[in-house]
Design an enzyme around this catalytic site. Structure first.
Site, PDB file in Angstrom:
ATOM      1  N   HIS A  98     -14.621  40.573 -11.392  1.00 35.15           N
ATOM      2  CA  HIS A  98     -14.166  41.070 -11.713  1.00 35.15           C
ATOM      3  C   HIS A  98     -14.828  42.465 -11.954  1.00 35.15           C
ATOM      4  O   HIS A  98     -14.273  44.069 -12.036  1.00 35.15           O
ATOM      5  CB  HIS A  98     -12.940  41.411 -12.967  1.00 35.15           C
ATOM      6  CG  HIS A  98     -11.748  41.886 -11.534  1.00 35.15           C
ATOM      7  ND1 HIS A  98      -9.889  42.007 -12.726  1.00 35.15           N
ATOM      8  CD2 HIS A  98     -11.488  43.508 -11.076  1.00 35.15           C
ATOM      9  CE1 HIS A  98      -9.513  42.962 -11.374  1.00 35.15           C
ATOM     10  NE2 HIS A  98     -10.042  43.752 -11.117  1.00 35.15           N
ATOM     11  N   ASP A 121      -3.420  40.676 -12.855  1.00 38.07           N
ATOM     12  CA  ASP A 121      -4.514  40.151 -13.840  1.00 38.07           C
ATOM     13  C   ASP A 121      -3.584  39.475 -14.898  1.00 38.07           C
ATOM     14  O   ASP A 121      -2.432  39.608 -15.397  1.00 38.07           O
ATOM     15  CB  ASP A 121      -5.378  40.927 -14.153  1.00 38.07           C
ATOM     16  CG  ASP A 121      -7.003  40.280 -14.073  1.00 38.07           C
ATOM     17  OD1 ASP A 121      -8.062  40.801 -14.010  1.00 38.07           O
ATOM     18  OD2 ASP A 121      -6.878  39.283 -15.136  1.00 38.07           O
ATOM     19  N   HIS A 123      -5.228  38.683 -17.319  1.00 35.49           N
ATOM     20  CA  HIS A 123      -6.518  38.942 -17.896  1.00 35.49           C
ATOM     21  C   HIS A 123      -6.723  40.738 -18.535  1.00 35.49           C
ATOM     22  O   HIS A 123      -6.393  41.438 -17.247  1.00 35.49           O
ATOM     23  CB  HIS A 123      -7.840  38.732 -17.688  1.00 35.49           C
ATOM     24  CG  HIS A 123      -8.168  37.061 -18.061  1.00 35.49           C
ATOM     25  ND1 HIS A 123      -7.915  36.393 -16.508  1.00 35.49           N
ATOM     26  CD2 HIS A 123      -7.660  35.802 -19.041  1.00 35.49           C
ATOM     27  CE1 HIS A 123      -8.126  35.259 -16.885  1.00 35.49           C
ATOM     28  NE2 HIS A 123      -8.352  34.567 -18.054  1.00 35.49           N
ATOM     29  N   ASP A 125      -8.716  42.798 -19.506  1.00 37.60           N
ATOM     30  CA  ASP A 125     -10.608  42.950 -18.686  1.00 37.60           C
ATOM     31  C   ASP A 125     -11.168  44.366 -19.665  1.00 37.60           C
ATOM     32  O   ASP A 125     -11.898  45.043 -19.065  1.00 37.60           O
ATOM     33  CB  ASP A 125     -10.491  42.915 -16.980  1.00 37.60           C
ATOM     34  CG  ASP A 125     -10.412  41.869 -16.896  1.00 37.60           C
ATOM     35  OD1 ASP A 125     -10.547  41.525 -15.167  1.00 37.60           O
ATOM     36  OD2 ASP A 125     -10.582  40.858 -17.034  1.00 37.60           O
ATOM     37  N   HIS A 138     -17.324  40.273 -16.896  1.00 35.92           N
ATOM     38  CA  HIS A 138     -15.532  40.737 -16.028  1.00 35.92           C
ATOM     39  C   HIS A 138     -14.740  40.515 -16.796  1.00 35.92           C
ATOM     40  O   HIS A 138     -14.343  40.606 -16.191  1.00 35.92           O
ATOM     41  CB  HIS A 138     -15.888  39.762 -14.983  1.00 35.92           C
ATOM     42  CG  HIS A 138     -15.560  37.937 -15.641  1.00 35.92           C
ATOM     43  ND1 HIS A 138     -14.372  37.305 -15.037  1.00 35.92           N
ATOM     44  CD2 HIS A 138     -16.180  37.665 -16.656  1.00 35.92           C
ATOM     45  CE1 HIS A 138     -14.705  35.888 -15.711  1.00 35.92           C
ATOM     46  NE2 HIS A 138     -15.313  36.385 -16.648  1.00 35.92           N
ATOM     47  N   ASP A 225      -6.661  40.931  -8.875  1.00 37.71           N
ATOM     48  CA  ASP A 225      -7.704  39.693  -9.898  1.00 37.71           C
ATOM     49  C   ASP A 225      -6.887  38.311  -9.372  1.00 37.71           C
ATOM     50  O   ASP A 225      -5.106  38.354  -9.464  1.00 37.71           O
ATOM     51  CB  ASP A 225      -7.827  40.028 -11.294  1.00 37.71           C
ATOM     52  CG  ASP A 225      -8.251  38.286 -11.595  1.00 37.71           C
ATOM     53  OD1 ASP A 225      -9.677  38.752 -12.548  1.00 37.71           O
ATOM     54  OD2 ASP A 225      -8.785  37.437 -11.116  1.00 37.71           O
ATOM     55  N   ASP A 227      -6.274  35.412 -10.574  1.00 42.04           N
ATOM     56  CA  ASP A 227      -6.569  34.263 -11.362  1.00 42.04           C
ATOM     57  C   ASP A 227      -4.476  35.271 -11.905  1.00 42.04           C
ATOM     58  O   ASP A 227      -4.225  34.684 -13.071  1.00 42.04           O
ATOM     59  CB  ASP A 227      -6.765  34.279 -12.811  1.00 42.04           C
ATOM     60  CG  ASP A 227      -7.433  35.548 -13.348  1.00 42.04           C
ATOM     61  OD1 ASP A 227      -8.509  35.706 -13.607  1.00 42.04           O
ATOM     62  OD2 ASP A 227      -6.758  36.512 -13.352  1.00 42.04           O
ATOM     63  N   GLU A 270     -12.290  38.058  -8.112  1.00 34.95           N
ATOM     64  CA  GLU A 270     -12.262  36.466  -8.220  1.00 34.95           C
ATOM     65  C   GLU A 270     -11.938  35.104  -7.824  1.00 34.95           C
ATOM     66  O   GLU A 270     -11.396  33.557  -7.605  1.00 34.95           O
ATOM     67  CB  GLU A 270     -11.481  36.690  -9.796  1.00 34.95           C
ATOM     68  CG  GLU A 270     -11.799  37.792 -10.733  1.00 34.95           C
ATOM     69  CD  GLU A 270     -13.425  37.051 -11.224  1.00 34.95           C
ATOM     70  OE1 GLU A 270     -13.104  35.859 -11.484  1.00 34.95           O
ATOM     71  OE2 GLU A 270     -13.542  37.961 -12.204  1.00 34.95           O
TER      72      GLU A 270
END
Ligand SMILES: N[C@@H](CC/C=C/[B-](O)(O)O)C(=O)O
Ligand SMILES: [Mn+2]
Ligand SMILES: [Mn+2]
Length: 301
Positions: A98, A121, A123, A125, A138, A225, A227, A270
């Site tokens: 990312h 996401d 996260h 980031d 990332h 992303d 994830d 990702e």
């Protein structure tokens, strides 16, 4: 409608090998043909070949790992994505990690300066050089795009094109303490998995759009992303976190953004086809392809 697949075989923003192989897996799974079948003209000039980038002398800056490599790759991506956007082509960037979003968003915003970003996401980031614990870049692209945190000369080409009120998150569930403080400090709107449970994905997307795009008249860059999805849905990814979006919730976000007619940039990041067994990898690659199709208007009916 023309889309350009920008394959970015890059893993430098994080430590796990393999995420650079995702573009070839999605293309080999038939992505270009799949997009043609839903009415797109598809440009795919082969995977983004990065000029031989100087990687021998790239010592950490503070905790940042491979800073010069990440910066120069993202600059190349920004130029490529920006050129597509200028030509009225929809850039569909396949990561790679990312950190590449520093390139993709710099690119699309060079053509659409009043755009907004929907960041899907687990996260945020958004770590800065001060708050990062891992030094993996990332986990930092948003801070560079916002222009927050101590500036790093090697990244000075990244202009603060993104304003806090033009950014909204969906799917957050694994933030570093410094990131939570930054979100609060800058008044950044985030719909974590708690809100997804509370309101349902339909209302979350509506509220997210109301926040960054109240008149539904601003171009949208979707940075997804994988994830963000539950690991049971997208297992083969570098930083999986339990309790994520269902298969349908992930696709609903893409469908709803397509319906706005405002999409001008898409990142699918990702996917790491080297982390799990064959079946899990194929499942994750297939989800990447179907998310892209949903974001590009593959209707259910
Ligand atoms: N916050 C963590 C995880 C970063 C995750 C990045 B990803 O969202 O792109 O997977 C870190 O800074 O290392
Ligand atoms: Mn991410
Ligand atoms: Mn993530």
């Amino acid at each position: 409608k023309t889309a350009a697949i920008v394959g970015c075989p890059f893993s430098g923003g994080q430590p796990k090998a393999g995420v650079d192989h995702a573009p070839i897996h999605l293309v080999n799974a038939g992505l270009p043909q799949q997009l043609k079948e839903i009415g797109w003209e598809v440009h795919f000039g082969g995977h983004h070949q990065f000029e031989e980038i100087e990687t021998t002398n790239d010592p950490p800056i503070g905790k940042l790992k491979r800073p010069r490599l990440v910066s120069s790759v993202c600059k190349a991506v920004a130029d490529t994505v920006g050129a597509h956007a200028k030509n009225g082509v929809l850039p569909v960037t396949i990561g790679g990690d990312h950190s590449l979003a520093m390139g993709t968003i710099s690119g699309t915003f060079s053509q659409y300066p009043d755009a907004c970003v929907i960041w899907v996401d687990a996260h945020a980031d958004i770590n800065t050089i001060e708050t990062t614990e891992s030094g993996n870049i990332h986990g930092m692209p948003v801070s560079f795009l916002l222009g927050i945190g101590t500036s790093v000369p090697e990244f000075s080409w990244i202009k603060p094109v993104l304003r806090p009120e033009r950014l909204v998150y969906i799917g957050l569930r694994d933030l570093d303490i410094g990131e939570k403080q930054l979100l609060k400090q800058h008044g950044i709107k985030a719909f974590s998995m708690h809100e997804v449970d509370k309101y349902g994905i339909g209302q979350v997307v509506e509220k997210a759009l109301d926040h960054v795009n109240p008149g539904r008249d601003r171009p949208i860059h979707l940075s997804f992303d994988v994830d963000a999805l539950d690991p049971s849905v997208a297992p083969s990814t570098g930083t999986p976190v339990r309790g994520g979006l269902t298969f349908r919730e992930g696709h609903y976000i893409c469908e709803a953004i397509w319906e706005t007619g405002l999409l001008i940039g898409l990142d699918i990041m990702e996917v790491n086809p080297s982390l799990e067994d064959q079946k899990s990898v194929e499942q994750t690659v297939a989800v990447g392809c179907s998310l892209i199709r949903s974001a590009l208007g593959e209707t259910l009916l």
